[in-house]
Design a protein around this motif. Structure first.
Motif, mmCIF file in Angstrom:
data_model
loop_
_atom_site.group_PDB
_atom_site.id
_atom_site.type_symbol
_atom_site.label_atom_id
_atom_site.label_comp_id
_atom_site.label_asym_id
_atom_site.label_seq_id
_atom_site.Cartn_x
_atom_site.Cartn_y
_atom_site.Cartn_z
ATOM 1 N N GLY A 296 15.796 11.099 8.013
ATOM 2 C CA GLY A 296 14.355 11.026 7.783
ATOM 3 C C GLY A 296 14.004 9.957 6.780
ATOM 4 O O GLY A 296 14.877 9.225 6.294
ATOM 5 N N PRO A 297 12.723 9.817 6.428
ATOM 6 C CA PRO A 297 12.326 8.858 5.392
ATOM 7 C C PRO A 297 12.961 9.224 4.061
ATOM 8 O O PRO A 297 13.256 10.391 3.800
ATOM 9 N N ARG A 298 13.134 8.248 3.207
ATOM 10 C CA ARG A 298 13.893 8.492 1.976
ATOM 11 C C ARG A 298 13.209 9.482 1.049
ATOM 12 O O ARG A 298 13.883 10.226 0.319
ATOM 13 N N TRP A 299 11.886 9.545 1.062
ATOM 14 C CA TRP A 299 11.196 10.486 0.184
ATOM 15 C C TRP A 299 11.446 11.940 0.596
ATOM 16 O O TRP A 299 11.296 12.858 -0.221
ATOM 17 N N ALA A 300 11.824 12.160 1.869
ATOM 18 C CA ALA A 300 12.041 13.528 2.354
ATOM 19 C C ALA A 300 13.410 14.071 1.980
ATOM 20 O O ALA A 300 13.679 15.258 2.168
ATOM 21 N N ASP B 124 1.392 4.677 7.484
ATOM 22 C CA ASP B 124 2.552 5.556 7.334
ATOM 23 C C ASP B 124 2.073 7.003 7.448
ATOM 24 O O ASP B 124 1.739 7.646 6.459
ATOM 25 N N HIS B 125 2.028 7.503 8.668
ATOM 26 C CA HIS B 125 1.475 8.845 8.874
ATOM 27 C C HIS B 125 2.404 9.931 8.353
ATOM 28 O O HIS B 125 1.952 11.026 8.001
ATOM 29 N N LEU B 126 3.710 9.661 8.258
ATOM 30 C CA LEU B 126 4.627 10.678 7.739
ATOM 31 C C LEU B 126 4.413 10.885 6.240
ATOM 32 O O LEU B 126 4.338 12.025 5.765
ATOM 33 N N TYR B 127 4.308 9.785 5.489
ATOM 34 C CA TYR B 127 4.078 9.950 4.054
ATOM 35 C C TYR B 127 2.679 10.510 3.795
ATOM 36 O O TYR B 127 2.473 11.292 2.868
ATOM 37 N N GLY B 128 1.713 10.133 4.628
ATOM 38 C CA GLY B 128 0.388 10.722 4.501
ATOM 39 C C GLY B 128 0.424 12.231 4.696
ATOM 40 O O GLY B 128 -0.232 12.980 3.960
ATOM 41 N N MET C 163 0.829 -1.204 0.000
ATOM 42 C CA MET C 163 0.000 0.000 0.000
ATOM 43 C C MET C 163 0.867 1.259 0.000
ATOM 44 O O MET C 163 0.570 2.247 -0.676
ATOM 45 N N ARG C 164 1.953 1.229 0.761
ATOM 46 C CA ARG C 164 2.860 2.376 0.813
ATOM 47 C C ARG C 164 3.506 2.609 -0.559
ATOM 48 O O ARG C 164 3.613 3.750 -1.031
ATOM 49 N N ALA C 165 3.927 1.519 -1.203
ATOM 50 C CA ALA C 165 4.561 1.648 -2.517
ATOM 51 C C ALA C 165 3.584 2.195 -3.557
ATOM 52 O O ALA C 165 3.936 3.059 -4.374
ATOM 53 N N VAL C 166 2.342 1.698 -3.532
ATOM 54 C CA VAL C 166 1.351 2.165 -4.496
ATOM 55 C C VAL C 166 0.956 3.615 -4.184
ATOM 56 O O VAL C 166 0.710 4.411 -5.095
ATOM 57 N N ALA C 167 0.915 3.971 -2.903
ATOM 58 C CA ALA C 167 0.669 5.368 -2.536
ATOM 59 C C ALA C 167 1.771 6.264 -3.096
ATOM 60 O O ALA C 167 1.511 7.377 -3.567
#
Length: 452
Positions: free
Chosen positions: A332-336, A250-254, A211-215
């Protein structure tokens, strides 16, 4: 207790075609009919849910109609299958469950596969965006997202989706989101490969990672659609991604996705609602790493600046700057990791300029162009913004200098947002057209960078 059948038209067709007690056989024939779309993995459980109200994507319905027609020996239209029209093409409501999110995503991807061009109507839905923020923030976590489909989904499968998301993100930053071809490739990936994975078999842990990957993929496609000027699609994709991030827990990516929704709202002139969205993102992120806090407070500052809230804007800028100072590489998370001092400085120029604090805004100008080489679109956006800010401050010579610098960056980028800023610069400089250097710049600036 077995749920009652709600789609009686579909049930009648199954019985007429001899599949009344052979749902698995129908699913196999459907998978065969849909092989041109990739590897479908529908099974008896899929038929169960279609009978009970779940609506497959339009291209799946077309394959169903062909399957029935072949067995019955007479034409069958997709409209005869009994699936009611969905509102996914007309609104961006937050899905109420992970299953609903998957259904909505599939329908949306199918719609976009047919129509990539920006829609002539379909304004940003403020109320729906705020309701999505509330649901994301306060709805209870999903107990499980495990699924019992036919084909197993592995960790390696999910990791490949992250790698693909990284690839599309880099393309977006280098060339902009305005290329229909790039977005079409991404939609094809989602329709043919990702959709069957969502219907596969996976544990709760693997499911949340999926779900995280598809998000991540949906969120990236949303941002590219926003950059291309397709704002209805962007909002719908972001809302689906937000629900999938909720399913992933994943509240951070949300929070990041909600901040992107706020950024879109600012761009479209809904600054006060954008501020509420940004505040919800900050609240929902909780005790986030410094890199995430910097990104979220920067978004809030942009919304406050656009809505004329000077004190709130400057306070948010100060919080973002402090968070940037505390950011450690890789913490932090990699997307950040993308968010840098250059991104912060560009927003500072924009929101302070919106407040007509031009001198303060231009103090951030040098920092706004200290960007990594791959951030070509952001460099073009910031350069155009700095030129316009100089023009609004009355320094036409400096505006022309930055305008000539803009010409270096703008041609390779396909972005509706860059086009907008180029036109904004041209409109600001037009009253000074009697000056030869201004006239030369206006003639040289492309009206539509990279044929957007």
């Amino acid at each position: 207790m077995t749920r009652p059948v709600t789609n009686t038209a579909f049930e009648a067709l199954l019985r007429a075609a001899g599949y009344g007690n052979a749902h698995a056989a129908f699913a196999r024939q459907l998978n065969y009919a849909g092989r041109v779309h990739g590897t479908w993995r529908y099974d008896a459980a899929s038929v169960y849910w279609w009978l009970r109200g779940r609506r497959p994507a339009e291209h799946v319905q077309e394959a169903m109609a062909k399957t029935f027609a072949r067995k019955l020996g007479c034409p069958v239209a997709a409209s005869e299958l009994g699936f009611t029209a969905t509102d996914v093409t007309t609104n961006a409501r937050y899905p109420h469950s992970p299953d609903h999110a998957v259904d909505t995503a599939e329908q949306l991807w199918a719609m976009l596969a047919k129509q990539l061009a920006p829609q002539a109507n379909g304004a940003f839905q403020n109320d729906v965006a705020l309701q999505a923020a509330l649901a994301w923030r306060y709805d209870l976590p999903d107990e499980t997202v495990a699924n019992s489909g036919r084909h197993p989904v592995t960790t390696a499968d999910v990791d490949s989706l992250y790698a693909l998301a990284d690839h599309f993100t880099e393309l977006d930053r280098r060339h902009g989101g305005g290329s229909p071809r790039t977005r079409a490739i991404m939609i094809d990936l989602l329709t043919r490969q990702v959709s069957p994975m969502l219907r596969g078999a996976y544990t709760d842990a693997t499911g949340r990672n999926l779900m995280r990957a598809v998000a991540t993929l949906s969120g990236q496609l949303a941002f590219m659609s926003y950059d291309a000027g397709n704002h209805p699609a962007a909002q719908r994709l972001l809302t689906v991604a937000l629900r999938l991030a909720k399913a992933a827990d994943d509240h951070l990516y949300g929070a990041h996705l909600l901040a992107n929704l706020a950024t879109q709202a600012v761009y479209l002139g809904h600054a006060q609602d954008a501020a509420r969205l940004a505040e919800a993102a900050i609240d929902g992120a909780g005790r986030a790493p410094a890199a995430v806090r910097a990104r979220l407070y920067t978004t809030a500052a942009g919304a406050y600046g656009r809505s004329g809230e000077r004190r709130a804007c400057q306070k948010a800028l100060a919080k973002a700057e402090r968070a940037l100072d505390r950011t450690d590489a890789g913490s932090g998370p990699r997307w950040a990791a993308y968010f840098s001092a250059g991104h912060f400085a560009g927003t500072a120029v924009k929101c302070l300029s919106d407040l007509r604090l031009y001198r303060q805004a231009l103090r951030h100008a040098p920092g706004a162009v200290t960007l990594a080489k791959q951030n070509a679109r952001t460099r073009a956006l910031h350069t155009a913004l700095i030129a316009t800010t100089h023009a609004r401050a009355g320094d036409v010579d400096a505006a022309c200098d930055w305008g000539r610098e803009l010409q270096v960056h703008v041609h390779a980028v396909r972005s509706a947002r860059v086009t907008h800023r180029v036109r904004e610069l041209a409109a600001t400089l037009s009253p000074y057209r009697a000056k030869s250097e201004v006239n030369e710049l206006l003639v040289a600036l492309p009206a539509s960078p990279a044929h957007n």
